[in-house]
Design an enzyme around this catalytic site. Sequence first.
Site, mmCIF file in Angstrom:
data_model
loop_
_atom_site.group_PDB
_atom_site.id
_atom_site.type_symbol
_atom_site.label_atom_id
_atom_site.label_comp_id
_atom_site.label_asym_id
_atom_site.label_seq_id
_atom_site.Cartn_x
_atom_site.Cartn_y
_atom_site.Cartn_z
ATOM 1 N N CYS A 43 0.818 -1.229 0.000
ATOM 2 C CA CYS A 43 0.000 0.000 0.000
ATOM 3 C C CYS A 43 0.840 1.262 0.000
ATOM 4 C CB CYS A 43 -0.956 0.000 1.191
ATOM 5 S SG CYS A 43 -2.106 -1.364 1.165
ATOM 6 N N HIS A 58 -3.121 7.333 2.649
ATOM 7 C CA HIS A 58 -3.625 6.074 2.092
ATOM 8 C C HIS A 58 -5.007 5.789 2.676
ATOM 9 C CE1 HIS A 58 -4.161 2.017 0.994
ATOM 10 N NE2 HIS A 58 -3.821 1.497 2.155
ATOM 11 N N ASN A 60 -10.297 0.342 0.256
ATOM 12 C CA ASN A 60 -8.827 0.339 0.205
ATOM 13 C C ASN A 60 -8.359 -0.206 -1.146
ATOM 14 O OD1 ASN A 60 -6.110 -0.247 0.450
ATOM 15 N ND2 ASN A 60 -6.273 -1.102 2.519
HETATM 16 N N1 ACO Z 1 -18.406 -7.495 9.958
HETATM 17 C C1 ACO Z 1 -18.900 -7.745 11.179
HETATM 18 N N2 ACO Z 1 -18.116 -8.063 12.225
HETATM 19 C C2 ACO Z 1 -16.791 -8.135 12.008
HETATM 20 C C3 ACO Z 1 -16.216 -7.892 10.739
HETATM 21 C C4 ACO Z 1 -17.092 -7.562 9.685
HETATM 22 N N3 ACO Z 1 -16.636 -7.272 8.455
HETATM 23 N N4 ACO Z 1 -14.883 -8.036 10.835
HETATM 24 C C5 ACO Z 1 -14.608 -8.342 12.119
HETATM 25 N N5 ACO Z 1 -15.753 -8.425 12.817
HETATM 26 C C6 ACO Z 1 -15.924 -8.686 14.245
HETATM 27 C C7 ACO Z 1 -14.786 -9.471 14.836
HETATM 28 O O1 ACO Z 1 -15.000 -10.858 14.640
HETATM 29 C C8 ACO Z 1 -14.868 -9.072 16.289
HETATM 30 O O2 ACO Z 1 -15.914 -9.808 16.908
HETATM 31 P P1 ACO Z 1 -15.770 -10.329 18.420
HETATM 32 O O3 ACO Z 1 -15.661 -9.066 19.240
HETATM 33 O O4 ACO Z 1 -17.039 -11.079 18.626
HETATM 34 O O5 ACO Z 1 -14.544 -11.155 18.433
HETATM 35 C C9 ACO Z 1 -15.314 -7.616 16.255
HETATM 36 O O6 ACO Z 1 -15.906 -7.440 14.935
HETATM 37 C C10 ACO Z 1 -14.202 -6.614 16.442
HETATM 38 O O7 ACO Z 1 -13.128 -6.976 15.577
HETATM 39 P P2 ACO Z 1 -11.790 -6.133 15.506
HETATM 40 O O8 ACO Z 1 -10.877 -6.719 14.480
HETATM 41 O O9 ACO Z 1 -11.237 -5.929 16.889
HETATM 42 O O10 ACO Z 1 -12.394 -4.735 14.995
HETATM 43 P P3 ACO Z 1 -11.675 -3.348 14.775
HETATM 44 O O11 ACO Z 1 -12.421 -2.289 15.455
HETATM 45 O O12 ACO Z 1 -10.177 -3.424 15.018
HETATM 46 O O13 ACO Z 1 -11.886 -3.094 13.227
HETATM 47 C C11 ACO Z 1 -10.656 -3.306 11.177
HETATM 48 C C12 ACO Z 1 -11.354 -4.026 12.313
HETATM 49 C C13 ACO Z 1 -11.683 -2.447 10.443
HETATM 50 C C14 ACO Z 1 -10.080 -4.324 10.234
HETATM 51 C C15 ACO Z 1 -9.551 -2.382 11.750
HETATM 52 O O14 ACO Z 1 -8.761 -3.103 12.649
HETATM 53 C C16 ACO Z 1 -8.677 -1.832 10.676
HETATM 54 O O15 ACO Z 1 -9.088 -1.000 9.870
HETATM 55 N N6 ACO Z 1 -7.398 -2.242 10.649
HETATM 56 C C17 ACO Z 1 -6.475 -1.796 9.653
HETATM 57 C C18 ACO Z 1 -6.828 -2.328 8.319
HETATM 58 C C19 ACO Z 1 -5.807 -1.960 7.291
HETATM 59 O O16 ACO Z 1 -5.465 -0.807 7.170
HETATM 60 N N7 ACO Z 1 -5.307 -2.916 6.590
HETATM 61 C C20 ACO Z 1 -4.269 -2.704 5.671
HETATM 62 C C21 ACO Z 1 -4.770 -2.808 4.367
HETATM 63 S S1 ACO Z 1 -4.870 -4.335 3.585
HETATM 64 C C22 ACO Z 1 -3.724 -4.145 2.333
HETATM 65 O O17 ACO Z 1 -2.628 -3.968 2.609
HETATM 66 C C23 ACO Z 1 -4.189 -4.128 0.918
#
Ligand code: ACO
Length: 335
Positions: free
Chosen positions: A111, A249, A279
């Site tokens: 990214c 980004h 993304n």
């Molecule tokens: N829909 C519903 N529930 C979900 C989803 C979804 N899509 N995804 C995860 N959950 C649930 C999880 O299972 C968890 O449930 P639990 O509490 O029962 O265990 C709960 O939601 C919370 O999950 P977290 O992963 O802790 O949620 P968080 O608030 O951290 O959000 C997210 C997750 C959006 C992925 C965030 O961590 C994030 O944006 N991280 C960075 C992502 C990123 O920038 N990635 C890089 C890019 S990828 C690339 O390089 C191309």
Amino acid sequence: MTAAIVGVGSALPERVVPNSHFEAIGSSDEWIVKRTGIRQRHFLPEDGHLADLALAASRTALARSGRTAREVGHVVVATTTPDRATPGLAVEVAARLGADRAAAFDLHAACAGFVYALDHAVALIESGRAGTVLVCGAEALTRITDHEDRSTAVLLGDGAGAVVVADVADATDTDAADTVLGPSVEPAFRLGSDGELIPLLYADRYDRKLRMDGPEIFVQAVERMSEAARDVLARRELTADDVDLFVAHQANARIVRAVGKELGVAPERLYLNVDRVANTSSASIPLALHQAWREGRLGPTGLLGVAAFGAGVTWGAGVIGWRLTEPEADAVEAG
Ligand code: ACO
């Protein structure tokens, strides 16, 4: 010698996929909007050709720049999802663009790829090795998405964006009064990597799907982008207020806002389009820049701040001026 962005373009696949698409894998519009700010993304068909998108974005950027394809010395395409194992996208883009004098290669820095490529373009211009460089970011992340995994599938989209970078030192600055700094600032970049953190975000050669520790990536992304951007501003003796538009980004609206807050960027100078495209990895910054330009968010000249973070982990931030024609004059729209 002062390198600046003189043309922008973008292209998106036709298919728009709303959040409701992911109800089938246990997600919801409410969860996705609240945690990420994403409302929709575009998907390239499975048999789609990413080079077509990269070319459309590049054509628009070149047309807006007032430069010809023959003037382009280098074509750099940042991508992690090229159409072929080899050759990459850049040679095809250069040939179909008519840039028959250009060197052409793909750059893979996940990214952060576009920021790495932009830094490279600036270095080529500053060293006198090229006068005009086309930098494109193009991704079909759907090719490396586990479409059954809700924790990653909802985040990713496909698209392409491009900029033309050229020396503007000799240009008559008729718009100097409109902007405090703009292209008069020499570009500066800070890039970094930490391969110890590969396990946080990767797609291995057999599985070929993105696997991610979301919460840890979130923390790392905010820290690394803020740190790099702070360093760049300090190096040029600038403050966040000197930057006319800051484009980070577009991984997650919460990440972008957190970086903006860390740096003290005023909300109206922080650009967000993750709601519309999700993304798109290395396409994300030039795609956002072109959308900002079409919305009239960029004057004829100004100073752009960029920051990106991705798998590797890799990251980077930079400042670079732009000198662009008015969007009303745009006759070549893509995406
Ligand atoms: N829909 C519903 N529930 C979900 C989803 C979804 N899509 N995804 C995860 N959950 C649930 C999880 O299972 C968890 O449930 P639990 O509490 O029962 O265990 C709960 O939601 C919370 O999950 P977290 O992963 O802790 O949620 P968080 O608030 O951290 O959000 C997210 C997750 C959006 C992925 C965030 O961590 C994030 O944006 N991280 C960075 C992502 C990123 O920038 N990635 C890089 C890019 S990828 C690339 O390089 C191309």
